[in-house]
Design a protein around this motif. Structure first.
Motif, PDB file in Angstrom:
ATOM      1  N   VAL A   1     -35.681  13.435  19.417  1.00 27.90           N
ATOM      2  CA  VAL A   1     -35.474  14.444  18.378  1.00 27.90           C
ATOM      3  C   VAL A   1     -36.132  14.014  17.065  1.00 27.90           C
ATOM      4  N   SER A   2     -35.957  12.750  16.697  1.00 23.81           N
ATOM      5  CA  SER A   2     -36.511  12.272  15.435  1.00 23.81           C
ATOM      6  C   SER A   2     -38.039  12.265  15.451  1.00 23.81           C
ATOM      7  N   GLY A   3     -38.629  11.769  16.528  1.00 25.46           N
ATOM      8  CA  GLY A   3     -40.086  11.688  16.588  1.00 25.46           C
ATOM      9  C   GLY A   3     -40.765  13.031  16.744  1.00 25.46           C
ATOM     10  N   TYR A   4     -40.107  13.969  17.421  1.00 30.28           N
ATOM     11  CA  TYR A   4     -40.750  15.262  17.671  1.00 30.28           C
ATOM     12  C   TYR A   4     -40.666  16.183  16.462  1.00 30.28           C
ATOM     13  N   PHE A   5     -39.493  16.274  15.836  1.00 33.60           N
ATOM     14  CA  PHE A   5     -39.318  17.209  14.725  1.00 33.60           C
ATOM     15  C   PHE A   5     -39.696  16.597  13.374  1.00 33.60           C
ATOM     16  N   GLY A   6     -39.462  15.299  13.191  1.00 36.23           N
ATOM     17  CA  GLY A   6     -39.813  14.659  11.931  1.00 36.23           C
ATOM     18  C   GLY A   6     -39.000  15.200  10.764  1.00 36.23           C
ATOM     19  N   GLY A   7     -39.594  15.153   9.574  1.00 38.12           N
ATOM     20  CA  GLY A   7     -38.939  15.707   8.393  1.00 38.12           C
ATOM     21  C   GLY A   7     -37.783  14.858   7.904  1.00 38.12           C
ATOM     22  N   TRP A   8     -36.831  15.520   7.234  1.00 35.15           N
ATOM     23  CA  TRP A   8     -35.698  14.796   6.649  1.00 35.15           C
ATOM     24  C   TRP A   8     -34.799  14.189   7.721  1.00 35.15           C
ATOM     25  N   LEU A   9     -34.696  14.852   8.877  1.00 36.74           N
ATOM     26  CA  LEU A   9     -33.884  14.298   9.957  1.00 36.74           C
ATOM     27  C   LEU A   9     -34.437  12.962  10.434  1.00 36.74           C
ATOM     28  N   ASP A  10     -35.743  12.867  10.526  1.00 39.27           N
ATOM     29  CA  ASP A  10     -36.382  11.620  10.939  1.00 39.27           C
ATOM     30  C   ASP A  10     -36.103  10.508   9.938  1.00 39.27           C
ATOM     31  N   ARG A  11     -36.218  10.809   8.653  1.00 40.13           N
ATOM     32  CA  ARG A  11     -35.992   9.790   7.629  1.00 40.13           C
ATOM     33  C   ARG A  11     -34.544   9.314   7.628  1.00 40.13           C
ATOM     34  N   VAL A  12     -33.598  10.239   7.794  1.00 36.83           N
ATOM     35  CA  VAL A  12     -32.182   9.859   7.805  1.00 36.83           C
ATOM     36  C   VAL A  12     -31.866   8.975   9.013  1.00 36.83           C
TER      37      VAL A  12
END
Length: 362
Positions: free
Chosen positions: A128-139
């Motif tokens: 999920v983190s690698g595919y969507f990126g954005g703020w979710l990835d950073r958190v």
């Protein structure tokens, strides 16, 4: 007139041999050479014995893990090795050999539960983190880095106290150790899967799936997941040994499983400290050797698979065998040099020949 050559169908033994050589463990053994093969085979043998001991503990153990009496009465405390008790008895009156065998079952249960939980959670978060990126990835990256900074054993103690108050039953102790190990292992799987997902999502087949209208869930679980989890067996083998050590550390510090609920190597080592100072060596040696062998076997397998997965770390003989034989020719600006009528010996003696084969001298 066209002549068709019938296709040759490989024999059944050849097909079975080719299928057998492509099995995961068999392929790695055939690929390894020298010291790598020795380490891999030794690790597989030790790990196989550990797993078989855990699975067959009810059959091969002479007594139960909490059994104190036999047909002739009570076992007695700190009895020396004998025909009835090959490794003697503990200070609590338990048979040392039986508790060592049953302890393999407890260790294997913790490894399975901890690694399976951490794989599912870590892989899902990494995708999920690698595919969507954005703020979710950073958190998620910040949270996983913060969790990774906690010591494994300290977190295991805290989780054991929170779940079972420090002393627990079989499954309470197994889950207390497994959950604490899971929390520490999640960042490792998360990092690997996230890095692979970031790389794979830019590939052409992923872009093609987006163009034809495939959903994100289909792309993640059908295209990305299959190619991002190839290194998981390496991480699994390397983390399994840490799970065994964490469980033993919990038991040694007194936060493990009660002896009447299950056998655990770390708990037995803790109770054998006083015995060693009194000259009773047989209560500490078997569980200590069991911990060393179990961790050593799993570590050897993991390190060998890690070396074989990296082409730069493979043996030189393997690379030389795969490269083939180099022809005895030289390349010059005018093209490949060939021998004339006198053979290669003529070239080595300083004689040269023209394109028509006529000898020319400087």
């Amino acid at each position: 007139m066209t002549v068709t050559t019938p296709k040759t169908v490989p024999d059944a033994p050849d097909r079975k041999r080719s299928l057998l050589s492509r099995l995961p463990i068999v392929h790695q053994v055939r690929q390894s050479m020298g010291i790598q093969r020795f380490m891999l085979v030794a690790g597989l043998v030790v790990t196989g014995l550990f797993i078989l001991t855990a699975l067959l503990a009810p059959v091969i153990a002479p007594y139960g893990y909490s059994q104190l009496r036999g047909d002739d009465g009570a076992f007695g405390s700190q009895q020396a090795p004998s025909a009835d008790h090959l490794f003697g008895t503990t200070v609590g009156g338990y048979d040392v050999l039986s508790r060592t065998i049953w302890g393999a079952q407890t260790a294997l249960s913790v490894v399975i539960v901890a690694v399976i939980l951490s794989i599912f959670v870590g892989v899902f978060l990494g995708l999920v983190s690698g595919y969507f990126g954005g703020w979710l990835d950073r958190v998620l990256v910040v949270v996983c880095d913060a969790i990774y900074a906690f010591p494994t054993l300290l977190l295991a103690i805290v989780m054991s106290i929170a779940i079972s108050g420090g002393q627990s039953s079989l499954w309470g102790g197994v889950f207390a150790a497994a959950i604490s190990i899971t929390v520490v292992f999640i960042p490792q799987y998360f990092r690997v899967i996230r890095a692979e997902t970031v790389r794979i999502k830019s590939e052409a087949y992923v872009e093609s799936a987006k163009v034809v209208g495939a959903s994100n869930a289909r792309i993640i679980f059908r295209h990305v997941l299959r190619n991002a989890t190839r290194t998981l067996p390496l991480i699994f083998t390397l983390n399994a040994s840490e799970a065994i050590l964490t469980l033993a550390g919990l038991g040694f510090l007194g936060f493990g499983i009660e002896p009447t609920s299950a056998a655990e190597w770390g708990f037995d080592l803790n109770k054998a400290i006083v015995d060693v100072s009194s000259g009773v060596w047989w209560t500490a040696l078997p569980p200590g050797i069991a911990i060393v062998l179990a961790v050593l076997g799993v570590t050897l397998v993991g390190e060998s698979l890690n070396d074989l997965a990296d082409p730069r770390l493979r043996g030189r003989r393997r690379v030389a065998a795969a490269s083939g034989t180099v022809a005895a020719t030289s390349v010059v600006p005018g093209g490949a040099q060939t021998a004339g009528p006198a053979g290669l010996g003529g070239l080595e003696s300083g004689e040269t020949f023209g394109d028509d084969g006529i000898e020319t001298r400087p």
